[in-house]
Design a protein around this motif. Sequence first.
Motif, PDB file in Angstrom:
ATOM      1  N   PHE A   8      48.708  49.877  30.426  1.00 52.29           N
ATOM      2  CA  PHE A   8      47.557  49.810  29.925  1.00 52.29           C
ATOM      3  C   PHE A   8      46.513  50.607  30.489  1.00 52.29           C
ATOM      4  N   PHE A   9      46.641  50.948  31.740  1.00 52.89           N
ATOM      5  CA  PHE A   9      45.679  51.459  32.690  1.00 52.89           C
ATOM      6  C   PHE A   9      45.879  52.979  32.936  1.00 52.89           C
ATOM      7  N   ASN A  10      44.939  53.672  33.038  1.00 49.79           N
ATOM      8  CA  ASN A  10      44.802  54.864  33.318  1.00 49.79           C
ATOM      9  C   ASN A  10      44.665  54.932  35.138  1.00 49.79           C
ATOM     10  N   LEU A  11      45.685  54.938  35.727  1.00 48.19           N
ATOM     11  CA  LEU A  11      45.716  54.430  37.224  1.00 48.19           C
ATOM     12  C   LEU A  11      45.631  55.778  38.190  1.00 48.19           C
ATOM     13  N   ASP A  12      45.090  55.562  39.119  1.00 52.61           N
ATOM     14  CA  ASP A  12      44.954  56.903  40.266  1.00 52.61           C
ATOM     15  C   ASP A  12      45.323  56.060  41.514  1.00 52.61           C
ATOM     16  N   SER A  61      35.003  55.934  27.263  1.00 55.34           N
ATOM     17  CA  SER A  61      34.916  57.453  27.545  1.00 55.34           C
ATOM     18  C   SER A  61      34.827  57.771  29.144  1.00 55.34           C
ATOM     19  N   GLU A  62      35.110  58.938  29.335  1.00 56.65           N
ATOM     20  CA  GLU A  62      35.049  59.174  30.802  1.00 56.65           C
ATOM     21  C   GLU A  62      33.690  58.991  31.501  1.00 56.65           C
ATOM     22  N   THR A  63      32.623  59.265  30.659  1.00 60.64           N
ATOM     23  CA  THR A  63      31.258  59.235  31.376  1.00 60.64           C
ATOM     24  C   THR A  63      30.920  57.753  31.676  1.00 60.64           C
ATOM     25  N   HIS A  64      31.274  57.069  30.537  1.00 63.69           N
ATOM     26  CA  HIS A  64      31.361  55.532  30.604  1.00 63.69           C
ATOM     27  C   HIS A  64      32.143  54.879  31.920  1.00 63.69           C
ATOM     28  N   GLY A  65      33.011  55.426  32.218  1.00 62.92           N
ATOM     29  CA  GLY A  65      34.088  55.046  33.049  1.00 62.92           C
ATOM     30  C   GLY A  65      33.324  55.508  34.590  1.00 62.92           C
ATOM     31  N   LYS A  66      32.842  56.546  34.612  1.00 64.62           N
ATOM     32  CA  LYS A  66      32.361  56.870  35.889  1.00 64.62           C
ATOM     33  C   LYS A  66      30.946  55.917  36.192  1.00 64.62           C
ATOM     34  N   LEU A  67      30.263  55.679  35.188  1.00 67.85           N
ATOM     35  CA  LEU A  67      29.274  54.767  35.426  1.00 67.85           C
ATOM     36  C   LEU A  67      29.742  53.340  35.828  1.00 67.85           C
ATOM     37  N   LEU A  68      30.606  52.965  35.105  1.00 64.45           N
ATOM     38  CA  LEU A  68      31.281  51.472  35.670  1.00 64.45           C
ATOM     39  C   LEU A  68      31.736  51.949  36.870  1.00 64.45           C
ATOM     40  N   LYS A  69      32.335  52.730  37.344  1.00 66.33           N
ATOM     41  CA  LYS A  69      32.871  52.800  38.878  1.00 66.33           C
ATOM     42  C   LYS A  69      31.478  52.789  39.764  1.00 66.33           C
ATOM     43  N   LYS A  70      30.434  53.610  39.203  1.00 65.30           N
ATOM     44  CA  LYS A  70      29.108  53.768  40.274  1.00 65.30           C
ATOM     45  C   LYS A  70      28.846  52.144  40.384  1.00 65.30           C
ATOM     46  N   VAL A  71      28.840  51.325  39.329  1.00 66.36           N
ATOM     47  CA  VAL A  71      28.134  50.070  39.374  1.00 66.36           C
ATOM     48  C   VAL A  71      29.011  48.977  40.141  1.00 66.36           C
ATOM     49  N   GLY A  72      30.197  49.175  40.233  1.00 69.52           N
ATOM     50  CA  GLY A  72      30.847  48.330  41.074  1.00 69.52           C
ATOM     51  C   GLY A  72      32.309  47.955  40.639  1.00 69.52           C
ATOM     52  N   ALA A  73      32.751  48.747  39.365  1.00 72.89           N
ATOM     53  CA  ALA A  73      34.106  48.320  38.734  1.00 72.89           C
ATOM     54  C   ALA A  73      35.353  48.882  39.773  1.00 72.89           C
ATOM     55  N   LEU A 113      38.478  48.845  39.020  1.00 70.54           N
ATOM     56  CA  LEU A 113      39.808  49.534  38.219  1.00 70.54           C
ATOM     57  C   LEU A 113      38.854  49.610  36.733  1.00 70.54           C
ATOM     58  N   VAL A 114      38.992  50.974  36.339  1.00 67.11           N
ATOM     59  CA  VAL A 114      38.454  51.158  34.792  1.00 67.11           C
ATOM     60  C   VAL A 114      39.740  51.431  33.971  1.00 67.11           C
ATOM     61  N   VAL A 115      39.737  50.831  32.867  1.00 62.24           N
ATOM     62  CA  VAL A 115      40.974  51.037  31.961  1.00 62.24           C
ATOM     63  C   VAL A 115      40.418  51.774  30.448  1.00 62.24           C
ATOM     64  N   TYR A 116      41.159  52.473  30.060  1.00 63.29           N
ATOM     65  CA  TYR A 116      40.878  53.264  28.928  1.00 63.29           C
ATOM     66  C   TYR A 116      42.293  53.111  27.977  1.00 63.29           C
ATOM     67  N   TYR A 128      37.312  41.018  42.513  1.00 57.94           N
ATOM     68  CA  TYR A 128      37.874  42.042  41.622  1.00 57.94           C
ATOM     69  C   TYR A 128      37.255  42.342  40.425  1.00 57.94           C
ATOM     70  N   ILE A 129      36.840  43.374  39.947  1.00 56.38           N
ATOM     71  CA  ILE A 129      36.264  43.615  38.798  1.00 56.38           C
ATOM     72  C   ILE A 129      36.888  44.849  37.800  1.00 56.38           C
ATOM     73  N   VAL A 130      37.703  44.400  36.762  1.00 56.56           N
ATOM     74  CA  VAL A 130      38.345  45.426  35.894  1.00 56.56           C
ATOM     75  C   VAL A 130      37.568  45.448  34.538  1.00 56.56           C
ATOM     76  N   ALA A 131      37.098  46.877  34.404  1.00 59.61           N
ATOM     77  CA  ALA A 131      36.295  47.199  33.084  1.00 59.61           C
ATOM     78  C   ALA A 131      36.885  48.136  32.318  1.00 59.61           C
ATOM     79  N   LYS A 132      36.774  47.661  30.894  1.00 64.61           N
ATOM     80  CA  LYS A 132      37.135  48.932  29.776  1.00 64.61           C
ATOM     81  C   LYS A 132      35.985  49.588  29.562  1.00 64.61           C
ATOM     82  N   ALA A 133      36.477  51.120  29.429  1.00 72.62           N
ATOM     83  CA  ALA A 133      35.740  52.115  29.147  1.00 72.62           C
ATOM     84  C   ALA A 133      36.113  52.676  27.971  1.00 72.62           C
TER      85      ALA A 133
END
Length: 251
Positions: free
Chosen positions: A20-24, A140-152, A154-157, A133-138
């Motif tokens: 389900f996740f776009n992992l790095d 878009s890519e921009t939305h995902g970047k913002l979620l990372k910046k505020v503390g997520a 793991l971001v999932v797409y 641990y905070i996992v957040a659904k995004a």
Amino acid sequence: MAENKQTQPNLDNYQRFRTFFNLDLGSLKFLSNLRRETRQFAVIGLGRFGRAVCETLYNMGYDVLGADVEEKLVAQALTDKIASSAIRLDCTEASALKEAGIFELDTVIVAIGNYLEESIITTLNLKEAGVKYIVAKASSETHGKLLKKVGADLVVYPEYEAGCELAYTLTKPGILDRFELDPDNSIVEIAIPEEFDGKTLAEMKLRSRYGLNVLAVGNDDKFIINPPPQFVLTKGLSMVVIGSNKDINRL
């Protein structure tokens, strides 16, 4: 919620779940720690994605608190018994999250990716409250970047991943599962084709012919890790290989 005594899900379930996740690579470390420590979850947002996460975790035996601002979705979750408990709350209000006990849980999944402002504020509230641990659904890519910046953590797409999985299913039916290490390289589970049946790994020369390394061979019940060169491939089994996407597609 009382701590669940069930053991952690096995490696096979984890590998299936992570599609389900776009992992790095950083996410791999996060998920490794998560599997060892997490017992209790909260899922904020009980739309289709949130319901699926909630129900899957609950059926695996975990304590799961579902939450949504819509009373109808909360009531449906309780009726369908997809969570240990479910409550209605405004997730953008830190006081509501605290009162519900969400700040005390191990992992919180913010499954409201279609509502950018709400998901970002909620993620920020959780981070500032010290949720581990905070996992957040995004969406878009921009939305995902913002979620990372505020503390997520793991971001999932899910929509993006579902689209990619469908494309591979339609064009590469032999590929059972795929994990992208980066845009150019992947780990994939491949059904052993008929032309490989009865031949050893040494005979197939996957490394020299295709540039691929075999990590495991087996089926859902048992995999042999790092199989020896004399291992005989059998139709009906599958093999897990690592390599470039270009080489994997050639195979």
